[in-house]
Design a protein around this motif. Sequence first.
Motif, PDB file in Angstrom:
ATOM      1  N   THR A 184      12.819   3.570   6.608  1.00 51.57           N
ATOM      2  CA  THR A 184      13.399   4.085   7.855  1.00 51.57           C
ATOM      3  C   THR A 184      12.427   4.121   9.020  1.00 51.57           C
ATOM      4  OG1 THR A 184      12.739   6.320   7.267  1.00 51.57           O
ATOM      5  CG2 THR A 184      14.947   5.661   6.589  1.00 51.57           C
ATOM      6  N   GLY A 185      11.169   3.806   8.781  1.00 47.50           N
ATOM      7  CA  GLY A 185      10.190   3.885   9.869  1.00 47.50           C
ATOM      8  C   GLY A 185       9.477   5.225   9.929  1.00 47.50           C
ATOM      9  N   LEU A 186       9.678   6.048   8.914  1.00 46.24           N
ATOM     10  CA  LEU A 186       9.076   7.378   8.910  1.00 46.24           C
ATOM     11  C   LEU A 186       7.723   7.390   8.194  1.00 46.24           C
ATOM     12  CD1 LEU A 186       9.453  10.299   9.662  1.00 46.24           C
ATOM     13  CD2 LEU A 186      10.775  10.634   7.591  1.00 46.24           C
ATOM     14  N   ARG A 187       7.724   6.896   6.950  1.00 45.89           N
ATOM     15  CA  ARG A 187       6.459   6.860   6.209  1.00 45.89           C
ATOM     16  C   ARG A 187       5.478   5.890   6.852  1.00 45.89           C
ATOM     17  NH1 ARG A 187       8.639   5.610   0.343  1.00 45.89           N
ATOM     18  NH2 ARG A 187      10.454   5.005   1.560  1.00 45.89           N
TER      19      ARG A 187
ATOM     20  N   TYR B  10       0.855  -1.194   0.000  1.00 47.41           N
ATOM     21  CA  TYR B  10       0.000   0.000   0.000  1.00 47.41           C
ATOM     22  C   TYR B  10       0.888   1.240   0.000  1.00 47.41           C
ATOM     23  CZ  TYR B  10      -3.988  -2.955   1.292  1.00 47.41           C
ATOM     24  OH  TYR B  10      -4.967  -3.910   1.332  1.00 47.41           O
ATOM     25  N   PRO B  11       1.479   1.593  -1.151  1.00 44.53           N
ATOM     26  CA  PRO B  11       2.356   2.776  -1.170  1.00 44.53           C
ATOM     27  C   PRO B  11       1.646   3.993  -0.576  1.00 44.53           C
ATOM     28  CG  PRO B  11       2.434   1.644  -3.267  1.00 44.53           C
ATOM     29  CD  PRO B  11       1.331   1.001  -2.480  1.00 44.53           C
ATOM     30  N   LEU B  12       2.386   4.728   0.233  1.00 43.12           N
ATOM     31  CA  LEU B  12       1.800   5.861   0.952  1.00 43.12           C
ATOM     32  C   LEU B  12       1.255   6.925   0.001  1.00 43.12           C
ATOM     33  CD1 LEU B  12       1.475   6.787   3.949  1.00 43.12           C
ATOM     34  CD2 LEU B  12       3.513   8.157   3.604  1.00 43.12           C
ATOM     35  N   SER B  13       1.846   6.989  -1.194  1.00 38.65           N
ATOM     36  CA  SER B  13       1.427   8.013  -2.154  1.00 38.65           C
ATOM     37  C   SER B  13       0.012   7.789  -2.681  1.00 38.65           C
ATOM     38  CB  SER B  13       2.404   8.045  -3.318  1.00 38.65           C
ATOM     39  OG  SER B  13       2.434   6.777  -3.940  1.00 38.65           O
ATOM     40  N   ARG B  14      -0.491   6.559  -2.548  1.00 37.42           N
ATOM     41  CA  ARG B  14      -1.860   6.297  -3.036  1.00 37.42           C
ATOM     42  C   ARG B  14      -2.853   6.324  -1.898  1.00 37.42           C
ATOM     43  NH1 ARG B  14      -0.461   1.274  -6.814  1.00 37.42           N
ATOM     44  NH2 ARG B  14       1.481   2.193  -7.537  1.00 37.42           N
ATOM     45  N   SER B  15      -4.047   6.748  -2.212  1.00 40.54           N
ATOM     46  CA  SER B  15      -5.038   6.814  -1.141  1.00 40.54           C
ATOM     47  C   SER B  15      -5.658   5.430  -0.926  1.00 40.54           C
ATOM     48  CB  SER B  15      -6.109   7.839  -1.481  1.00 40.54           C
ATOM     49  OG  SER B  15      -6.748   7.452  -2.664  1.00 40.54           O
ATOM     50  N   ILE B  16      -6.048   5.191   0.289  1.00 39.95           N
ATOM     51  CA  ILE B  16      -6.639   3.893   0.625  1.00 39.95           C
ATOM     52  C   ILE B  16      -8.050   4.143   1.124  1.00 39.95           C
ATOM     53  CG2 ILE B  16      -6.032   1.703   1.718  1.00 39.95           C
ATOM     54  CD1 ILE B  16      -3.889   3.506   3.261  1.00 39.95           C
TER      55      ILE B  16
ATOM     56  N   PHE C 101       0.466  -1.032  13.740  1.00 38.16           N
ATOM     57  CA  PHE C 101       1.723  -0.519  14.290  1.00 38.16           C
ATOM     58  C   PHE C 101       2.689  -0.120  13.176  1.00 38.16           C
ATOM     59  CE2 PHE C 101      -0.237  -3.402  17.208  1.00 38.16           C
ATOM     60  CZ  PHE C 101      -0.107  -2.781  18.453  1.00 38.16           C
ATOM     61  N   SER C 102       3.654   0.710  13.577  1.00 34.97           N
ATOM     62  CA  SER C 102       4.688   1.111  12.636  1.00 34.97           C
ATOM     63  C   SER C 102       5.988   0.431  13.051  1.00 34.97           C
ATOM     64  CB  SER C 102       4.835   2.631  12.686  1.00 34.97           C
ATOM     65  OG  SER C 102       6.041   3.017  12.087  1.00 34.97           O
ATOM     66  N   LEU C 103       6.670  -0.174  12.092  1.00 31.20           N
ATOM     67  CA  LEU C 103       7.928  -0.857  12.399  1.00 31.20           C
ATOM     68  C   LEU C 103       9.042   0.174  12.557  1.00 31.20           C
ATOM     69  CD1 LEU C 103       9.167  -3.730  12.727  1.00 31.20           C
ATOM     70  CD2 LEU C 103       9.975  -3.484  10.364  1.00 31.20           C
ATOM     71  N   LYS C 104       9.767   0.067  13.674  1.00 24.40           N
ATOM     72  CA  LYS C 104      10.860   1.005  13.923  1.00 24.40           C
ATOM     73  C   LYS C 104      11.991   0.830  12.928  1.00 24.40           C
ATOM     74  CE  LYS C 104      10.759   2.143  18.710  1.00 24.40           C
ATOM     75  NZ  LYS C 104      11.231   1.819  20.020  1.00 24.40           N
ATOM     76  N   GLU C 105      12.288  -0.422  12.609  1.00 25.75           N
ATOM     77  CA  GLU C 105      13.380  -0.688  11.688  1.00 25.75           C
ATOM     78  C   GLU C 105      12.895  -0.510  10.246  1.00 25.75           C
ATOM     79  OE1 GLU C 105      12.421  -2.687  14.144  1.00 25.75           O
ATOM     80  OE2 GLU C 105      14.150  -3.110  15.430  1.00 25.75           O
ATOM     81  N   GLY C 106      13.815  -0.633   9.299  1.00 27.33           N
ATOM     82  CA  GLY C 106      13.457  -0.468   7.903  1.00 27.33           C
ATOM     83  C   GLY C 106      13.379  -1.790   7.169  1.00 27.33           C
ATOM     84  N   ALA C 107      13.120  -1.708   5.850  1.00 25.15           N
ATOM     85  CA  ALA C 107      12.896  -2.894   5.027  1.00 25.15           C
ATOM     86  C   ALA C 107      14.085  -3.862   5.051  1.00 25.15           C
ATOM     87  CB  ALA C 107      12.590  -2.470   3.597  1.00 25.15           C
ATOM     88  N   SER C 108      15.320  -3.360   5.048  1.00 26.22           N
ATOM     89  CA  SER C 108      16.445  -4.294   4.970  1.00 26.22           C
ATOM     90  C   SER C 108      16.584  -5.097   6.264  1.00 26.22           C
ATOM     91  CB  SER C 108      17.741  -3.573   4.596  1.00 26.22           C
ATOM     92  OG  SER C 108      18.110  -2.716   5.627  1.00 26.22           O
ATOM     93  N   GLU C 109      16.326  -4.455   7.415  1.00 27.14           N
ATOM     94  CA  GLU C 109      16.354  -5.196   8.679  1.00 27.14           C
ATOM     95  C   GLU C 109      15.228  -6.237   8.722  1.00 27.14           C
ATOM     96  OE1 GLU C 109      16.637  -1.864   8.582  1.00 27.14           O
ATOM     97  OE2 GLU C 109      17.972  -1.107  10.174  1.00 27.14           O
ATOM     98  N   LEU C 110      14.077  -5.852   8.190  1.00 23.09           N
ATOM     99  CA  LEU C 110      12.937  -6.784   8.172  1.00 23.09           C
ATOM    100  C   LEU C 110      13.254  -7.983   7.272  1.00 23.09           C
ATOM    101  CD1 LEU C 110       9.995  -7.517   8.898  1.00 23.09           C
ATOM    102  CD2 LEU C 110       9.263  -6.188   6.915  1.00 23.09           C
ATOM    103  N   ASN C 111      13.907  -7.709   6.151  1.00 22.71           N
ATOM    104  CA  ASN C 111      14.273  -8.781   5.235  1.00 22.71           C
ATOM    105  C   ASN C 111      15.193  -9.789   5.928  1.00 22.71           C
ATOM    106  OD1 ASN C 111      13.768  -9.844   2.748  1.00 22.71           O
ATOM    107  ND2 ASN C 111      15.435  -8.751   1.709  1.00 22.71           N
TER     108      ASN C 111
END
Lengths: 77, 355
Positions: free
Chosen positions: B319-322, B295-301, B339-349
């Motif tokens: 980075t956990g910002l968007r 769900y890219p933030l740029s698109r409305s949901i 919830f928002s993940l504190k870490e980013g995509a690479s840490e999640l991967n």
Amino acid sequence: MKIKVRYFGQIKEITGKSDEYLVEQFETVQSLKSFLKKRYPELNALNFKIAQDNKIDEDSSHLHGTLIDLLPPFSGG
Amino acid sequence: MENRYQRHIQLTEIGTEGQQKIKKSKVLVVGAGGLGCPALQYLTAAGVGTLGIMDADVVTASNLQRQILFNENDLGKNKAVVAQERLRQLNSEITIKSYPFALTHENVADFINLFEIIIDGTDNFYTRYLINDQCILSKKVMIYGALFKFEGQVSVFNHKDGPSYRCLFPSPPKVGEIPNCSEVGVLGVVPGIIGMYQATEALKIILGFEDVLSGKLLCVNLLNHSNTLFNFEKRDTEIKKIKKLKRVIPIENKDCFVDFEVSLTQLSSNEKIMWIDVREKDEAPRITHLEIQEYPLSRSITSNSIVQGEAKIIAFCQTGLRSKAFVQKMKNKGIKNCFSLKEGASELNDWGRKI
């Protein structure tokens, strides 16, 4: 009377400069604020204080200072 | 240790009497981050008798650049608990308490009442206003410090009935109006210097020195070394509002997201989680070992496009910002358990690969 306006924190990024001189005349702190908001529209979205000659002043105050500072709140810890 | 405070005692302005005052003092540091770490170290070294450390966060890799109480072995551990352990090694003669949770409307009175001076080492306005309001109600001194990139602000609030933070900024900015360190970055030494200013003011107040930063805002610019001291006045209307209400003024926007941020270290592998990638579709790395919804933030949901089941919804980005902004949107639509993940995509991967 020429006034020097200095920009702090995020405001420096909005205006793209750390200070500038203004030759326009302003009655109150509020009228200076309105002038700057027109020149830098992004300031409209921001809550900031104005100090004149190192004293933070109310918007309704008479503008008498020659050194004006724009101070936003800072977050980060 | 007999000679521990010798260099203090040698000062005629302190002496044994002043050192006794320091020993009897009680200081709470809210936030053991960039500001809190150096403040805590100096206050511990100085012999502050009772020191409280409050922080709900865990140590992450990006903290190590400036939060100098922590090292690589502390990753994933609670900051307040680690800080307490480290500081005990520095001074075992004082009482150090750790509070590994956040300051909230519910607990703010209980904890602030236990101390005399509160050091604001927070990175958000929600907690800063909580501290400010409660300090007014409980007649405690608040020592404020905050940063932006290469600049810092320091002040002392509610000292001897003096001005408060609300006398400067009566109401908190909206979420996203003022970015914090994790959003814009900061030169690591800046919080170090500002935190030490805060520790200095705390010690001066404990010792009864006159010239503290009450009614004054010190603005420090470390790029050009132009320090400016501003004067400001007490605004009785702001202070009366709080006293009349007899409790802290509720703040709608929780910019600190205490309740809706989550770290990978807090998750177990068998938990049911619905992962939501709010990045754009061309952003790398793509997550390979977990089931992801995009769900890219740029698109409305639309509110019903995310079906809420039993699973915890966790949004992530680089980075956990968007992801924070996404969670705020979801909350506004009435979607809970998000919830928002504190870490980013690479840490999640990496995390996904291991489980």
